[in-house]
Design a protein around this motif. Structure first.
Motif, mmCIF file in Angstrom:
data_model
loop_
_atom_site.group_PDB
_atom_site.id
_atom_site.type_symbol
_atom_site.label_atom_id
_atom_site.label_comp_id
_atom_site.label_asym_id
_atom_site.label_seq_id
_atom_site.Cartn_x
_atom_site.Cartn_y
_atom_site.Cartn_z
ATOM 1 N N UNK A 1 34.787 39.266 36.344
ATOM 2 C CA UNK A 1 35.022 38.858 37.724
ATOM 3 C C UNK A 1 34.339 37.517 37.964
ATOM 4 N N UNK A 2 35.047 36.601 38.576
ATOM 5 C CA UNK A 2 34.501 35.285 38.880
ATOM 6 C C UNK A 2 33.394 35.400 39.937
ATOM 7 N N UNK A 3 33.501 36.377 40.809
ATOM 8 C CA UNK A 3 32.536 36.516 41.901
ATOM 9 C C UNK A 3 31.257 37.223 41.488
ATOM 10 N N UNK A 4 31.410 38.350 40.762
ATOM 11 C CA UNK A 4 30.235 39.168 40.449
ATOM 12 C C UNK A 4 29.781 39.072 38.996
ATOM 13 N N UNK A 5 30.587 38.514 38.146
ATOM 14 C CA UNK A 5 30.366 38.446 36.696
ATOM 15 C C UNK A 5 30.483 39.796 36.006
ATOM 16 N N UNK A 6 30.852 40.836 36.735
ATOM 17 C CA UNK A 6 31.076 42.148 36.141
ATOM 18 C C UNK A 6 32.422 42.152 35.419
ATOM 19 N N UNK A 7 32.539 42.943 34.360
ATOM 20 C CA UNK A 7 33.857 43.028 33.716
ATOM 21 C C UNK A 7 34.850 43.660 34.671
ATOM 22 N N UNK A 8 36.138 43.303 34.524
ATOM 23 C CA UNK A 8 37.152 43.944 35.335
ATOM 24 C C UNK A 8 37.114 45.445 35.053
ATOM 25 N N UNK A 9 37.465 46.233 36.059
ATOM 26 C CA UNK A 9 37.367 47.693 35.997
ATOM 27 C C UNK A 9 38.642 48.295 35.424
ATOM 28 N N UNK B 1 45.827 36.306 47.226
ATOM 29 C CA UNK B 1 45.412 34.917 47.046
ATOM 30 C C UNK B 1 44.062 34.822 46.340
ATOM 31 N N UNK B 2 43.126 35.695 46.691
ATOM 32 C CA UNK B 2 41.831 35.686 46.015
ATOM 33 C C UNK B 2 42.014 36.051 44.543
ATOM 34 N N UNK B 3 42.925 36.969 44.257
ATOM 35 C CA UNK B 3 43.215 37.312 42.870
ATOM 36 C C UNK B 3 43.706 36.112 42.077
ATOM 37 N N UNK B 4 44.537 35.289 42.696
ATOM 38 C CA UNK B 4 45.025 34.067 42.046
ATOM 39 C C UNK B 4 43.856 33.119 41.802
ATOM 40 N N UNK C 1 38.234 43.680 45.756
ATOM 41 C CA UNK C 1 38.284 42.639 46.793
ATOM 42 C C UNK C 1 39.467 41.716 46.613
ATOM 43 N N UNK C 2 40.047 41.713 45.415
ATOM 44 C CA UNK C 2 41.210 40.864 45.192
ATOM 45 C C UNK C 2 42.254 41.651 44.409
ATOM 46 N N UNK C 3 43.419 41.070 44.273
ATOM 47 C CA UNK C 3 44.522 41.746 43.599
ATOM 48 C C UNK C 3 44.647 41.335 42.132
ATOM 49 N N UNK C 4 43.612 40.715 41.598
ATOM 50 C CA UNK C 4 43.665 40.297 40.202
ATOM 51 C C UNK C 4 43.754 41.517 39.298
ATOM 52 N N UNK D 1 52.827 38.367 39.081
ATOM 53 C CA UNK D 1 52.312 39.734 38.956
ATOM 54 C C UNK D 1 51.161 40.035 39.903
ATOM 55 N N UNK D 2 51.134 39.413 41.071
ATOM 56 C CA UNK D 2 50.013 39.676 41.958
ATOM 57 C C UNK D 2 50.152 41.003 42.686
ATOM 58 N N UNK D 3 51.318 41.621 42.630
ATOM 59 C CA UNK D 3 51.549 42.877 43.322
ATOM 60 C C UNK D 3 51.288 44.023 42.357
ATOM 61 N N UNK D 4 50.315 44.857 42.637
ATOM 62 C CA UNK D 4 49.965 45.963 41.736
ATOM 63 C C UNK D 4 51.061 47.020 41.659
ATOM 64 N N UNK D 5 52.038 46.943 42.538
ATOM 65 C CA UNK D 5 53.126 47.910 42.479
ATOM 66 C C UNK D 5 54.112 47.568 41.374
#
Length: 128
Positions: free
Chosen positions: A116-124, A7-10, A100-103, A74-78
């Motif tokens: 990242x909306x939370x940290x402003x860091x680029x996605x890893x 949900x946080x990823x969404x 912290x999220x499944x984004x 596509x929220x499931x990383x599997x």
């Protein structure tokens, strides 16, 4: 825990769309969304707030609540893309920098990596 991450990823992937819907809906404010984001940034438990946000969005007329914003399914990383050999991971994907999220985000040509909306860091960057 996984449902909260999904949900946080969404929320992270569709923050502005959710914000617009809340501002233009019956509530007329995005306070609950900001509470979710602030609590997540501070590392507090957000499960109840996400449940509330989901319920508010449902009350606004979207029976799917938060899940209505995830039209990719596509929220499931599997989930693996067609043609990806699962025994030998080789696909690049970008995921939450703090896990912290499944984004996640698939590389899209010359498009810059989202932040990242939370940290402003680029996605890893990660490999499937």
């Amino acid at each position: 825990m996984q449902r909260t991450k999904e949900r946080l990823g969404i929320v992270c992937a569709t923050t502005e769309e959710i914000r617009d819907d809340l501002l233009n809906g019956a509530l007329g404010n995005d306070d609950l969304l900001e509470e979710v984001l602030t609590a997540a940034r501070e590392g507090r438990d957000i499960t109840d707030r996400l449940d509330q946000l989901h319920a508010v969005l449902q009350a606004e007329g979207d029976a799917q609540g938060l899940h209505g914003y995830d039209d990719r399914g596509l929220t499931d990383r599997r989930v693996h893309a067609a043609g990806v050999h699962r025994a030998r991971p080789a696909e690049t994907i970008y995921i939450c920098p703090t896990d912290r999220c499944a984004r996640f985000w698939w590389p899209q040509g010359p498009s810059p990596v989202p932040r990242c909306v939370l940290s402003s860091d680029p996605l890893r960057r990660a490999r499937l």
